[in-house]
Design a protein around this motif. Structure first.
Motif, PDB file in Angstrom:
ATOM      1  N   PRO A  32       4.999  16.248   0.454  1.00  0.00           N
ATOM      2  CA  PRO A  32       4.421  14.915   0.673  1.00  0.00           C
ATOM      3  C   PRO A  32       5.373  13.767   0.346  1.00  0.00           C
ATOM      4  O   PRO A  32       5.282  12.698   0.947  1.00  0.00           O
ATOM      5  N   ILE A  33       6.303  13.974  -0.577  1.00  0.00           N
ATOM      6  CA  ILE A  33       7.295  12.934  -0.873  1.00  0.00           C
ATOM      7  C   ILE A  33       8.147  12.675   0.365  1.00  0.00           C
ATOM      8  O   ILE A  33       8.404  11.527   0.733  1.00  0.00           O
ATOM      9  N   ILE A  34       8.554  13.726   1.029  1.00  0.00           N
ATOM     10  CA  ILE A  34       9.353  13.596   2.248  1.00  0.00           C
ATOM     11  C   ILE A  34       8.535  12.925   3.347  1.00  0.00           C
ATOM     12  O   ILE A  34       9.022  12.031   4.037  1.00  0.00           O
ATOM     13  N   VAL A  35       7.283  13.333   3.491  1.00  0.00           N
ATOM     14  CA  VAL A  35       6.410  12.737   4.510  1.00  0.00           C
ATOM     15  C   VAL A  35       6.219  11.236   4.259  1.00  0.00           C
ATOM     16  O   VAL A  35       6.293  10.433   5.190  1.00  0.00           O
ATOM     17  N   LEU A  36       6.003  10.858   3.006  1.00  0.00           N
ATOM     18  CA  LEU A  36       5.849   9.436   2.678  1.00  0.00           C
ATOM     19  C   LEU A  36       7.109   8.650   3.045  1.00  0.00           C
ATOM     20  O   LEU A  36       7.019   7.543   3.572  1.00  0.00           O
ATOM     21  N   GLN A  37       8.280   9.211   2.779  1.00  0.00           N
ATOM     22  CA  GLN A  37       9.525   8.525   3.129  1.00  0.00           C
ATOM     23  C   GLN A  37       9.658   8.380   4.646  1.00  0.00           C
ATOM     24  O   GLN A  37      10.080   7.331   5.127  1.00  0.00           O
ATOM     25  N   LEU A  38       9.290   9.406   5.385  1.00  0.00           N
ATOM     26  CA  LEU A  38       9.425   9.367   6.841  1.00  0.00           C
ATOM     27  C   LEU A  38       8.440   8.395   7.495  1.00  0.00           C
ATOM     28  O   LEU A  38       8.693   7.889   8.578  1.00  0.00           O
ATOM     29  N   ARG A  39       7.326   8.123   6.840  1.00  0.00           N
ATOM     30  CA  ARG A  39       6.298   7.241   7.416  1.00  0.00           C
ATOM     31  C   ARG A  39       6.613   5.758   7.267  1.00  0.00           C
ATOM     32  O   ARG A  39       6.094   4.945   8.015  1.00  0.00           O
ATOM     33  N   LEU A  40       7.431   5.377   6.292  1.00  0.00           N
ATOM     34  CA  LEU A  40       7.676   3.959   6.029  1.00  0.00           C
ATOM     35  C   LEU A  40       8.520   3.340   7.132  1.00  0.00           C
ATOM     36  O   LEU A  40       9.627   3.786   7.425  1.00  0.00           O
ATOM     37  N   ALA A  41       7.956   2.322   7.750  1.00  0.00           N
ATOM     38  CA  ALA A  41       8.659   1.583   8.808  1.00  0.00           C
ATOM     39  C   ALA A  41       8.552   0.094   8.512  1.00  0.00           C
ATOM     40  O   ALA A  41       7.601  -0.368   7.888  1.00  0.00           O
ATOM     41  N   CYS A  42       9.538  -0.656   8.966  1.00  0.00           N
ATOM     42  CA  CYS A  42       9.515  -2.110   8.808  1.00  0.00           C
ATOM     43  C   CYS A  42       8.340  -2.651   9.622  1.00  0.00           C
ATOM     44  O   CYS A  42       8.261  -2.405  10.830  1.00  0.00           O
ATOM     45  N   HIS A  83      11.320  -0.293  12.762  1.00  0.00           N
ATOM     46  CA  HIS A  83      12.404   0.634  12.436  1.00  0.00           C
ATOM     47  C   HIS A  83      12.056   1.428  11.180  1.00  0.00           C
ATOM     48  O   HIS A  83      11.567   0.875  10.204  1.00  0.00           O
ATOM     49  N   LYS A  84      12.318   2.722  11.188  1.00  0.00           N
ATOM     50  CA  LYS A  84      12.051   3.571  10.026  1.00  0.00           C
ATOM     51  C   LYS A  84      13.005   3.194   8.888  1.00  0.00           C
ATOM     52  O   LYS A  84      14.216   3.202   9.067  1.00  0.00           O
ATOM     53  N   ILE A  85      12.437   2.838   7.742  1.00  0.00           N
ATOM     54  CA  ILE A  85      13.249   2.404   6.608  1.00  0.00           C
ATOM     55  C   ILE A  85      13.011   3.266   5.368  1.00  0.00           C
ATOM     56  O   ILE A  85      13.497   2.944   4.295  1.00  0.00           O
ATOM     57  N   GLY A  86      12.309   4.359   5.531  1.00  0.00           N
ATOM     58  CA  GLY A  86      11.954   5.186   4.390  1.00  0.00           C
ATOM     59  C   GLY A  86      13.129   5.705   3.605  1.00  0.00           C
ATOM     60  O   GLY A  86      13.078   5.798   2.390  1.00  0.00           O
ATOM     61  N   TRP A  87      14.228   6.048   4.273  1.00  0.00           N
ATOM     62  CA  TRP A  87      15.368   6.591   3.542  1.00  0.00           C
ATOM     63  C   TRP A  87      16.166   5.505   2.845  1.00  0.00           C
ATOM     64  O   TRP A  87      17.013   5.790   2.022  1.00  0.00           O
ATOM     65  N   GLN A  88      15.903   4.214   3.179  1.00  0.00           N
ATOM     66  CA  GLN A  88      16.501   3.110   2.420  1.00  0.00           C
ATOM     67  C   GLN A  88      15.740   2.925   1.108  1.00  0.00           C
ATOM     68  O   GLN A  88      16.260   2.352   0.163  1.00  0.00           O
ATOM     69  N   ALA A  89      14.500   3.378   1.087  1.00  0.00           N
ATOM     70  CA  ALA A  89      13.631   3.186  -0.070  1.00  0.00           C
ATOM     71  C   ALA A  89      13.864   4.289  -1.085  1.00  0.00           C
ATOM     72  O   ALA A  89      14.284   5.387  -0.751  1.00  0.00           O
ATOM     73  N   ARG A 117       0.848  -1.199   0.000  1.00  0.00           N
ATOM     74  CA  ARG A 117       0.000   0.000   0.000  1.00  0.00           C
ATOM     75  C   ARG A 117       0.883   1.248   0.000  1.00  0.00           C
ATOM     76  O   ARG A 117       0.624   2.199  -0.735  1.00  0.00           O
ATOM     77  N   TRP A 118       1.960   1.247   0.814  1.00  0.00           N
ATOM     78  CA  TRP A 118       2.886   2.383   0.836  1.00  0.00           C
ATOM     79  C   TRP A 118       3.510   2.558  -0.549  1.00  0.00           C
ATOM     80  O   TRP A 118       3.622   3.691  -1.046  1.00  0.00           O
ATOM     81  N   GLU A 119       3.919   1.459  -1.179  1.00  0.00           N
ATOM     82  CA  GLU A 119       4.529   1.548  -2.500  1.00  0.00           C
ATOM     83  C   GLU A 119       3.567   2.147  -3.529  1.00  0.00           C
ATOM     84  O   GLU A 119       3.969   2.973  -4.350  1.00  0.00           O
ATOM     85  N   ARG A 120       2.301   1.731  -3.466  1.00  0.00           N
ATOM     86  CA  ARG A 120       1.305   2.296  -4.395  1.00  0.00           C
ATOM     87  C   ARG A 120       1.151   3.790  -4.180  1.00  0.00           C
ATOM     88  O   ARG A 120       1.149   4.572  -5.140  1.00  0.00           O
ATOM     89  N   TRP A 121       0.970   4.226  -2.931  1.00  0.00           N
ATOM     90  CA  TRP A 121       0.826   5.646  -2.628  1.00  0.00           C
ATOM     91  C   TRP A 121       2.062   6.418  -3.082  1.00  0.00           C
ATOM     92  O   TRP A 121       1.967   7.479  -3.691  1.00  0.00           O
ATOM     93  N   ASN A 122       3.234   5.885  -2.755  1.00  0.00           N
ATOM     94  CA  ASN A 122       4.485   6.552  -3.092  1.00  0.00           C
ATOM     95  C   ASN A 122       4.640   6.678  -4.611  1.00  0.00           C
ATOM     96  O   ASN A 122       4.935   7.757  -5.120  1.00  0.00           O
ATOM     97  N   ARG A 123       4.422   5.597  -5.329  1.00  0.00           N
ATOM     98  CA  ARG A 123       4.554   5.601  -6.782  1.00  0.00           C
ATOM     99  C   ARG A 123       3.538   6.556  -7.412  1.00  0.00           C
ATOM    100  O   ARG A 123       3.890   7.382  -8.260  1.00  0.00           O
ATOM    101  N   ASN A 124       2.281   6.458  -7.002  1.00  0.00           N
ATOM    102  CA  ASN A 124       1.236   7.299  -7.591  1.00  0.00           C
ATOM    103  C   ASN A 124       1.469   8.775  -7.301  1.00  0.00           C
ATOM    104  O   ASN A 124       1.288   9.619  -8.181  1.00  0.00           O
TER     105      ASN A 124
END
Length: 104
Positions: free
Chosen positions: A63-73, A78-84, A16-23
Motif C-alpha cells: 500500500p505504501i507503493i500504491v499511495l506513492q503511485l496515486r499522487l498526482a499534481c 502529472h504523477k508526483i508521488g516519487w518526488q514525495a 487528504r493524500w498526506e493524511r492517508w500516507n502519514r497514517n
C-alpha cells in the motif's frame, strides 16, 4: 510570471493524500516492528526461509507503493508521488505550481 498555487479544493486533495500516507506509514511501521520482533513466536519465521513472513511484509509495504503511485499534481495531473516522501513536495517539477493553497 506570477507564482501558481492550488485552489482550496485542490489543496484538500493533497492534504487528504498526506493524511492517508502519514497514517498508513505509522501503522505499517508499528505492524512491521511487531511482526519482526515476534515473528518466531508467531510461527512466521523458521530461520531458514522467509515463507509467510516475507508475504506478510510484502502485503504491508504494497500500500505504501500504491499511495506513492496515486499522487498526482492537481493542477496538471502529472504523477508526483516519487518526488514525495511522507508529505507532498513543495512544488510540482512539471508545471511549477506550489502544492498548497495561496496564503498557507
Amino acid at each position: 510570471m506570477a507564482a501558481k498555487y492550488l485552489t482550496p479544493e485542490q489543496d484538500g486533495v493533497i492534504r487528504r493524500w498526506e493524511r492517508w500516507n502519514r497514517n498508513y506509514f505509522i501503522l505499517a511501521f508499528v505492524a512491521l516492528t511487531i511482526i519482526l520482533v515476534f515473528s518466531s513466536q508467531l510461527g512466521l519465521s523458521t530461520g531458514q526461509s522467509w515463507g509467510p513472513l516475507g508475504v506478510l511484509i510484502a502485503l504491508i509495504i504494497l500500500p505504501i507503493i500504491v499511495l506513492q503511485l496515486r499522487l498526482a499534481c492537481p493542477a496538471c495531473g502529472h504523477k508526483i508521488g516519487w518526488q514525495a516522501k511522507l508529505m507532498a513536495p513543495d512544488q510540482c517539477k512539471t508545471c511549477g505550481t506550489f502544492l498548497r493553497a495561496r496564503g498557507e
